[in-house]
Structures are given as structure tokens and as C-alpha cells.
Enzyme design. Structure first.
Site, PDB file in Angstrom:
ATOM      1  N   ARG A 102     -15.763  -7.828  22.329  1.00 30.07           N
ATOM      2  CA  ARG A 102     -14.875  -7.010  21.489  1.00 30.07           C
ATOM      3  C   ARG A 102     -15.618  -6.793  20.176  1.00 30.07           C
ATOM      4  NH1 ARG A 102      -8.504  -7.656  20.337  1.00 30.07           N
ATOM      5  NH2 ARG A 102      -8.561  -6.600  22.341  1.00 30.07           N
ATOM      6  N   HIS A 129     -10.681   1.239  24.906  1.00 30.57           N
ATOM      7  CA  HIS A 129     -10.150  -0.073  25.300  1.00 30.57           C
ATOM      8  C   HIS A 129      -9.900  -0.020  26.816  1.00 30.57           C
ATOM      9  CE1 HIS A 129      -8.425  -3.923  25.052  1.00 30.57           C
ATOM     10  NE2 HIS A 129      -7.356  -3.705  24.309  1.00 30.57           N
ATOM     11  N   GLN A 132      -7.479  -2.403  28.746  1.00 28.71           N
ATOM     12  CA  GLN A 132      -6.092  -2.037  28.469  1.00 28.71           C
ATOM     13  C   GLN A 132      -5.687  -0.851  29.349  1.00 28.71           C
ATOM     14  OE1 GLN A 132      -3.938  -3.554  25.988  1.00 28.71           O
ATOM     15  NE2 GLN A 132      -2.532  -2.476  27.349  1.00 28.71           N
ATOM     16  N   ASP A 225       0.945   3.149  19.731  1.00 27.77           N
ATOM     17  CA  ASP A 225       0.125   2.005  19.296  1.00 27.77           C
ATOM     18  C   ASP A 225       0.196   1.962  17.768  1.00 27.77           C
ATOM     19  OD1 ASP A 225      -1.686  -0.101  19.150  1.00 27.77           O
ATOM     20  OD2 ASP A 225      -3.457   1.145  19.498  1.00 27.77           O
ATOM     21  N   CYS A 265       0.410  -1.210  23.767  1.00 26.15           N
ATOM     22  CA  CYS A 265      -0.597  -2.204  24.176  1.00 26.15           C
ATOM     23  C   CYS A 265      -0.368  -3.558  23.507  1.00 26.15           C
ATOM     24  CB  CYS A 265      -1.993  -1.681  23.872  1.00 26.15           C
ATOM     25  SG  CYS A 265      -2.231  -1.351  22.113  1.00 26.15           S
ATOM     26  N   ARG A 293      -2.464  -7.309  32.035  1.00 27.30           N
ATOM     27  CA  ARG A 293      -3.869  -7.464  31.608  1.00 27.30           C
ATOM     28  C   ARG A 293      -4.561  -8.504  32.499  1.00 27.30           C
ATOM     29  NH1 ARG A 293      -5.388  -6.094  26.420  1.00 27.30           N
ATOM     30  NH2 ARG A 293      -7.441  -6.674  27.212  1.00 27.30           N
TER      31      ARG A 293
HETATM   32  N1   CP Z   1      -3.701  -5.296  23.636  1.00 30.27           N
HETATM   33  C1   CP Z   1      -4.674  -6.117  23.209  1.00 30.27           C
HETATM   34  O1   CP Z   1      -5.862  -5.900  23.451  1.00 30.27           O
HETATM   35  O2   CP Z   1      -4.238  -7.218  22.534  1.00 30.27           O
HETATM   36  P1   CP Z   1      -5.154  -8.249  21.737  1.00 30.27           P
HETATM   37  O3   CP Z   1      -5.747  -7.518  20.570  1.00 30.27           O
HETATM   38  O4   CP Z   1      -4.225  -9.351  21.317  1.00 30.27           O
HETATM   39  O5   CP Z   1      -6.227  -8.744  22.664  1.00 30.27           O
HETATM   40  N1  NVA Z   2      -5.757   0.289  18.402  1.00 31.42           N
HETATM   41  C1  NVA Z   2      -5.627  -1.135  18.220  1.00 31.42           C
HETATM   42  C2  NVA Z   2      -5.471  -1.818  19.537  1.00 31.42           C
HETATM   43  C3  NVA Z   2      -5.272  -3.304  19.477  1.00 31.42           C
HETATM   44  C4  NVA Z   2      -5.195  -3.922  20.831  1.00 31.42           C
HETATM   45  C5  NVA Z   2      -6.831  -1.661  17.469  1.00 31.42           C
HETATM   46  O1  NVA Z   2      -7.961  -1.239  17.765  1.00 31.42           O
HETATM   47  O2  NVA Z   2      -6.646  -2.484  16.575  1.00 31.42           O
END
Ligand code: CP
Ligand code: NVA
Length: 308
Positions: A102, A129, A132, A225, A265, A293
Site C-alpha cells: 500500500r 484499489h 477493493q 467513499d 469501501c 475483502r
Molecule cells: N477499504 C480499505 O481498504 O480499508 P483499509 O484502509 O482499512 O484497509
Molecule cells: N479513497 C480512500 C480509500 C480508503 C480505503 C483513500 O485512498 O484513502
């Protein structure tokens, strides 16, 4: 395919196969537990940003299937700071069998994949993502089943990384998608071009509007989101002024299909992009979606580790 960096790197058939496998692994898990198909395999998890769902669901996915996972925090690795991304990738390739990362910059996950000798999974970047997106598709299929062809998916709010993966998976599966976002918060144009090329093949219809009411008309799915993604925190105050008309609330969902489902999400900023009554109401599938997930990722891992 060595890596899982974007859903659009895969064909409709390949995505459908992974979703079928996710359904199978989910059934197996609830029936008598998963077979130990990841025995002797370790997933290295590189996190440059916080996480609840991604971290825990990947860790549990490995453990349920007899494997293990190792969490590597931002401070420990210092990706690209303490050590170059290329060196991190090559060192870790000798210790673990698969990597998940990530990152802030999408280029960093691409660079990791370029140098790693083991598969790399994108656990969220500023561009997309994809894990997701797979869990979202699994949830939509569970809700609509055989009726899922030709569904209308509406995304309202900031057309961000989550929107990109949702649009790519929707286009691949032949679902129509409408994005309702304010000016200045549109989807990445490169991602739109990729989606439009896929849509030409599958017959999916992609629409981009400013008006939130137009966006949800006839929607079977309303997705939203956060208005401020990780890494954009200094823009929070500005964004809080722009996005309120895009809030998903009872009035907005009453304008969609009667059987509309509401997706997010998570993490949700309750009573900002999504009101409490809707998040906890009868149309919401947000926790089913979060739980999926786990199952979607088992399928992604199995496919990359050659255990599918
Ligand atoms: N939806 C999602 O990716 O959640 P986290 O940021 O908690 O991993
Ligand atoms: N769009 C959000 C998603 C978190 C899972 C971010 O990137 O922070």
C-alpha cells in the site's frame, strides 16, 4: 500474469474466474475451513499508509489457508528513503513468496513489481484499489446473482482510486457505471480511457455527470467513499465545502431503484459522505462488502501463487 496491480490488466474471463474462485473459497471457509493451499507461503505486507481491512483480511486470508503474513510498517522499511525500492524488492524476494504493498504513489508499487522476483499485489495506491474492486464485484454478484448483467452502478463524490477500480471491474463485467462528481474531482483521464476501451468490448455504458440526482436515477448500486483520501489531508477544509451536495442520504437513495444497495469501501466518515441512517439502514451492504475483502483476496492470492 505475475502481479495484481490493476483489474484492467486482466480480461473479463480472468476476472470472472477469480470471482468464481472467491465464491468457492468463501463457501469452503464457512463449511469446513479452507484447504491449506498456502502452506509454507509467507506474504510480506508493506504499508506506507494506515489500514484496518486490507491488513487484517490479507493476514487472515494467509492464515486460513495454512500460510503466514508479515506486517512491515512505514517506519521499519523506509521504502525509497532508507533504501531504494529496487533493493527492497530484491531483498524481500529472498524471504517471502508474495508481496502486498500500500503506497502513496502508484509508480512505487509498479517499481516494486518491476524488481520483485515474487508476485506483487497492489493494496491501494493513489491511482486505484484493485483488491477493493474485486470485493465490491463479489458483493454485487452476491446481491444480484444472475440478474447482475446490465446493472447500473452509480458512484457519487470524489472520483478517486476506489472509483477507478470499481469502473474497471464494472466495465469488464458488462455493468453500466455513472460517476457523479464535482468539477475538479473527476476520475483520472488515463483510467477513463482504459475503461472506455474495455467498455467497447463488453457493451458497458460509462457516463460522467455533475448532477448527483441525475447520477443516481435508476441506480441498482449507489457507491460513495471519503471526500478526502489518505495523503490529501491538507485539502480537508476545502473539500468539506465542495462535497456536501454529494452526500448519500435517505433522500438521495429514494431517487434510485427500489432495491438499490448502498456501498462504501470504508472507513466511512459518517454524516459526511454517508449518513448514519443509510449506513445502518436496510439498503446498506457495507459490512458484507468489508467481509468480502477476505474471500476475494484469497482468490487473488491463490491465482498468483498458482494454487487456483
Ligand atoms: N477499504 C480499505 O481498504 O480499508 P483499509 O484502509 O482499512 O484497509
Ligand atoms: N479513497 C480512500 C480509500 C480508503 C480505503 C483513500 O485512498 O484513502
Amino acid at each position: 500474469m505475475k502481479d495484481f496491480l490493476a483489474i484492467s490488466d486482466y480480461s473479463s474471463e480472468e476476472v470472472q474466474d477469480m470471482l468464481d474462485l472467491a465464491v468457492k473459497l468463501k463457501k469452503q471457509y464457512f463449511k469446513k475451513g479452507n484447504k491449506k493451499i498456502f502452506k509454507g507461503k509467507v506474504l510480506g505486507m508493506i504499508f506506507q499508509k494506515p489500514s484496518l481491512r486490507t491488513r487484517v483480511s490479507f493476514d487472515m486470508a494467509m492464515r486460513h489457508c495454512g500460510g503466514d503474513a508479515l506486517y512491515l510498517s512505514p517506519n521499519e522499511i523506509g521504502l525509497g528513503k532508507r533504501e531504494s525500492i529496487a533493493d527492497v524488492a530484491r531483498v524481500l524476494s529472498g524471504y517471502v513468496q508474495i508481496l502486498m504493498a500500500r503506497t502513496f504513489d502508484h509508480a512505487h508499487v509498479l517499481e516494486l513489481a518491476q524488481w520483485a522476483e515474487v508476485p506483487v499485489v497492489n493494496g491501494l495506491s493513489d491511482y486505484n484499489h484493485p483488491c477493493q474492486g474485486m470485493a465490491d464485484a463479489l458483493t454485487i454478484i452476491e446481491k444480484f446473482g444472475a440478474k447482475s448483467k446490465g446493472l447500473n452502478i452509480s458512484y457519487v463524490g470524489d472520483a478517486n482510486n476506489v472509483t477507478v477500480s470499481l469502473m474497471h471491474v464494472s466495465a469488464l463485467l458488462g455493468w453500466n457505471m455513472t460517476v457523479g462528481s464535482p468539477e475538479g474531482y473527476d476520475m483520472n483521464p488515463k483510467a477513463v480511457e482504459i475503461a472506455e476501451n474495455i467498455a467497447k468490448q463488453t457493451g458497458s455504458k460509462l457516463t460522467f455527470v455533475r448532477d448527483v440526482h441525475e447520477a443516481v436515477k435508476g441506480a441498482h448500486v449507489i457507491y460513495t467513499d471519503t471526500w478526502t483520501s489518505m495523503g490529501q489531508e491538507e485539502e480537508t477544509a476545502k473539500r468539506e465545502l465542495v462535497f456536501p451536495p454529494y452526500q448519500v442520504n435517505a433522500k438521495l437513495i429514494s431517487e434510485a431503484d427500489d432495491d438499490v444497495i448502498v456501498m462504501h469501501c470504508l472507513p466511512a466518515h459518517r454524516n459526511h459522505e454517508l449518513t448514519d441512517d443509510v449506513a445502518d439502514g436496510e439498503h446498506s451492504v457495507i459490512f458484507q462488502q468489508a467481509h468480502n475483502r477476505l474471500h476475494a483476496q484469497k482468490a487473488i492470492l491463490a491465482q498468483l501463487l498458482g494454487m487456483a
